[in-house]
Motif scaffolding. Structure first.
Motif, short mmCIF file in Angstrom:
data_model
loop_
_atom_site.label_atom_id
_atom_site.label_comp_id
_atom_site.label_asym_id
_atom_site.label_seq_id
_atom_site.Cartn_x
_atom_site.Cartn_y
_atom_site.Cartn_z
N VAL B 187 -2.77 -6.04 7.99
CA VAL B 187 -2.66 -4.66 6.84
C VAL B 187 -2.00 -4.02 7.50
O VAL B 187 -1.58 -2.67 6.57
CB VAL B 187 -3.82 -4.68 6.45
N ASP B 188 -2.02 -3.67 8.81
CA ASP B 188 -1.48 -2.07 8.98
C ASP B 188 -0.10 -2.69 9.80
O ASP B 188 -0.23 -1.27 9.44
CB ASP B 188 -2.34 -1.26 10.74
N LYS B 189 0.42 -3.31 10.35
CA LYS B 189 2.00 -3.70 10.61
C LYS B 189 2.40 -3.95 9.50
O LYS B 189 3.41 -3.51 9.09
CB LYS B 189 1.60 -4.32 11.08
N ARG B 190 1.75 -5.32 8.94
CA ARG B 190 2.94 -5.89 7.89
C ARG B 190 2.60 -4.91 6.22
O ARG B 190 2.99 -5.26 5.70
CB ARG B 190 2.21 -7.61 7.78
N LYS B 191 1.56 -4.38 6.73
CA LYS B 191 0.82 -4.19 5.35
C LYS B 191 1.27 -4.77 4.24
O LYS B 191 1.21 -4.44 3.10
CB LYS B 191 1.68 -2.62 5.15
#
Lengths: 589, 589
Positions: B187-191
């Motif tokens: 969720v945070d790097k590849r969103k």
């Protein structure tokens, strides 16, 4: 507050109370200053198994505190600052009751800490969002949760009587962490140096006098003889920072009076139906049944019957009851019903008049309730069906859910819609995305997206991470938020799916099976793994002090709350207050 | 890598290895592209209790991976991109070995996950800081830790053979979380959208083909027939983004060859002495014993004997051994020795030539080692005594410690000093704070300080939170960082204490007792509470993906790793691979 004992460790709890029923707090008024005095009745805990000595507290004490904060916001707009102090001689507050903690199940400890954390954050929210300022007037010893309560205030004044100190004795005395944000607020809010915080967090006696000020643990100390006057001065100063109205009247929050039966809790706009065999609850929120007032005066006149206030107070209560009284319910199916135009008209009124104190309070209560949902460790699946009312504010329920399913049946009308409550475009940007939705679900590459910034103005319903749910949802494609906000009118199932606003849009042939199988599959998974997974997936994007408290701090505390060194037969929490000393397994993990 | 079995669950581990000793990886070179191929030997795990089937891994496999990444940085500056793939047919990697996890102690699981997390972050660090890019070439099934390894790469290419998928089956199959940053990176790097991530995280079979691209889980899919060519193209493209030198030579990292005895590990510049009765280790780092080279060519010529490289490689190894092989040691006393001028001259050379590839690598290795210390769950107390060498880079050891004690004896010279490695003033700002240290420890109010921003340029030795240790230390008084960096020359004990650079500065009469009592008091506390407290106090300020992985994700994983639903007799991790199905206590917590 009613409460009957279910088991010794887990009483059935009602979260409703009112000042005339408070057992542990006195609320008094002097013009723009209110004083909230802690005077805990030792023998009036939620369970008879412990005595609440020295202003120590249990969930019941904190329910009264939370109620008082909410009522000050709605019922007393003329109050600009609140002094939090104690009526006990030389004792401010000894923190959470240790014998209560010791006798509680793991789940109870976790839910207790979660609620008290939400209450402390609600105080900070009242200060930031509503200009209601808090002064902690520490008239005596202030330990553990007592100091954490003070940390949630805007300013801390400690009496300098040679004895009174602030302390976080949890680690040295109990082998656990301060469970209500203490460590985080010490280093992140008050910005105490980490080495001083380390020392402070390991000495049971705490820090007092000049050193407490030098280390930034309190804002000031003051001899006993001048304490009362200094408190009055500081409270007046804080009140001066408020932008609340000079005078009332406020509105009265009357009891919610839900009908509670074996398998349901029914409020005016909210219904919870429990299926214990399947471990599912169905939560239904009804939109406004009649047109709602659209001017501040008319809203004031309607008071607590104003639909958004009523519905979200009910939703808040329903979520709290589910958390504490229904631990076996793993999945909550979220539904809505009602008239779209009426619900969107309410949003319009809320946005138009958000500068009015009461409208502001209503919006902030909606915001806090949705955050309570984000932080509820149950799986939420939203079902968007014909007749539902997932528009604007109520669409936030679908955005807050872990997944949403929208029925795509050409025979039946079924739409969702956004409103200003979900966010707005900044002035001048409205043309940017008008109707131009990108085809395909995820066209921006992560690398492209990382550099971007949305031009959308955050709506008022921010999550703990400081972003709206739409912003968090489209972290990888910030420009999509603009495009969606520029979209005129409702989204049908195909549009909603392609826009990424719903997770899945099965057709009428697949709907029943797909939804049923998804819910059944969820119910079969480890509840602990789901709790951990959801806690990590729900809060993408920036971290704030608030998310740090619920993420980092709470997760570590929950870990420690299971460790034999704390809760085992010879653990520190078990041994506290008995003759025996704790015995540790000194393996460091 | 040597390893002897201590108990079935906890082998004694050496963290040193080299390509010619790898059992599980093949490293090959083709100009600017290196290929690191996983080919795990089933029967060569650290313990004979499990077989490493389907490219599943244990700590030993990851130690080789970490070694390869480091060697690529130092020994192969001409490599610009690394392809991570597998030599097994239709299998990329099945993740951490489940039977290994099941048979491990809680502490082993936690340390295993911590190390593998550090290795993944070291890959991202190599990409960001050194221009060494990574391509995950997923030639087959890629599950759990296998996908988490891919997530740490710059780009993910998945073969589209109708069968190969990426998956995080930990929650549905094992009742635990993906333990190596998977949820956070999704969720945070590849969103990836949170609802899609929720679905993905609960289906054991994962997601493949076009959907994997649409959901942003991978960057591309490619039929088997074109896979090899596409990997080559993408690797070339990634290599083109690198700023590494066009050609070598690199330097060779030779074995550290410490002398290991019952109570000590002795390296050339680092010594660890163990006192098992008191549960204390004393870690001493010696500054350079002779003048060090000050030009890139001379540094290249000196190779791995260059003091900062040698000393911090040794320190890194010492920390890893303490973590895994000495779990009962609770407090690490940190000391330094050596000549200040020589150590500061090294810092000067590192700062002056930080644009040179090798100097950059040395600085980044120092940074990573200090981060390893921040993340080591032991208490660190720095003792600053006459003869010590806490200057510049070595002063970071005192800043990384939970507390520091500096002897204030007028009869003996005892100073500390800062250097550019601790941070520098921005050009034009040098006059701002020259010598003007504020009197008193904490004069800025929290409210004042919150608005401020330091004008200091961050030094290269950033913590996981993205700030330097000085910035983190003075979060409440950012201008103090400027003032300290503007200070010329050393700080004597009084100055250091008043500047807030050391925690305590006892005089010669108090020193012995104060230090002894502090260490004894620490040793008596619950090791779990200390771990949790330190994890919350050490990382004030902003959170990053990295701190989220170690804070939020790891803490929840550690919680779950203790829950009966995972590790109990009928827990999912216990039941996996046996005939019996897991049985859960469905109480949601």
């Amino acid at each position: 507050m009613e409460s009957a004992t279910k088991t010794a460790a887990q009483p059935v709890v009602s979260f409703e109370t009112a000042p005339d029923r408070y057992k542990h707090w006195k609320l008094s008024f002097d013009g723009p200053i209110a004083t909230l005095s802690m005077d805990v009745q030792e023998d009036a805990g939620l369970s008879p198994d412990y005595r609440l000595k020295l202003n120590s507290y249990d969930l019941g004490v904190d329910i009264e505190l939370a109620d008082a904060i909410t009522r000050l916001r709605f019922e007393h707009p003329e109050v600009h600052a609140v002094v939090i102090t104690s009526l006990k001689e030389r004792v401010f507050c000894a923190g959470a009751n240790i014998f209560m903690l010791r006798g509680s199940t793991h789940a109870w400890k976790v839910n207790f800490c979660k609620f008290t954390n939400e209450t402390r954050l609600a105080m900070e929210d009242a200060s930031e969002q509503s200009g209601l300022k808090f002064l902690a007037a520490l008239n005596g010893i202030c330990a553990g949760g007592g100091y954490e309560l003070a940390l949630a205030c805007d300013e801390i004044l400690l009496v300098d009587d040679g004895n009174s100190a602030v302390s976080l004795p949890e680690t040295p005395l109990l082998g656990v962490l301060p469970g209500t944000g203490g460590l985080t607020r010490v280093v992140d809010k008050r910005k105490v140096r980490r080495d001083l915080a380390d020392f402070f967090g390991t000495v049971a006696e705490g820090v007092k006098g000049k050193r407490a000020v030098e280390w930034r643990l309190v804002d000031g100390v003051c001899p006993t003889s001048q304490f009362r006057q200094r408190v009055a001065e500081r409270a007046k100063q804080l009140a001066g920072k408020s932008d609340r109205p000079a005078a009332g009247p406020g509105i009265t929050l009357s009891p919610l009076n839900p009908q509670v039966s074996e398998n349901a809790v029914r409020y005016s706009a909210v219904t919870v139906e429990i299926d214990r065999d399947k471990r599912i609850a169905t939560l239904t929120v009804a939109g406004p049944g009649e047109d709602q007032p659209s001017t501040p005066d008319a809203i004031l006149a309607m008071g607590d019957r104003f639909w958004p206030l009523r519905a979200f107070r009910e939703l808040d209560d329903a979520l709290l009851r589910l958390r504490v009284n229904e631990p076996m319910i793993g999945t909550i199916v979220v539904k809505t019903t009602g008239d779209h135009a009426r619900a969107l008209a309410v949003d319009e009124a809320l946005i138009t008049h958000q500068g009015h104190w009461l409208v502001r309070e209503v919006v902030q209560l909606v915001k806090r309730t949705l955050k309570r949902m984000d932080l509820t460790s149950r799986s939420f699946f939203a079902l968007i069906e014909p007749g539902s009312c997932f528009v604007g504010t109520l669409f936030e329920l679908a955005l807050a859910a872990d997944r949403s399913y929208m029925l795509d049946d050409p025979e039946q009308e079924n739409t969702i819609a956004l409103s200003g409550m979900n966010g707005r475009l900044r002035a001048g940007d409205a043309s940017a995305g008008q109707g131009r939705l990108r085809a395909g679900g995820a066209s921006a590459s992560p690398a492209e997206a990382r550099g971007d910034h949305a031009r959308a103005e955050a709506g008022p319903l921010k999550m703990s991470n400081g972003l709206t749910r739409l912003q968090t949802r489209f972290l990888g494609e910030p420009s999509r938020v603009d495009e969606l906000l520029a979209h005129d009118g409702p989204f049908d199932p195909r549009e909603a799916y392609e826009a990424g606003l719903v997770s899945f849009a099965p057709d009428e042939l697949d709907w029943d099976d797909e939804v049923r199988l998804a819910i059944e599959a969820r119910a079969a998974l480890s509840p602990d793994a789901l709790t951990g997974m959801e806690a990590n997936l729900r809060f993408a994007g920036p971290e704030t002090m608030e998310t740090k408290i619920f993420g980092r701090l709470t997760a570590w505390q929950n870990w420690i709350f299971q460790r034999p060194n704390a809760v085992g037969e010879k653990g520190a929490l078990t041994a506290y207050g008995s003759q025996s000393r704790p015995e540790f397994d000194f393996n460091r993990t």
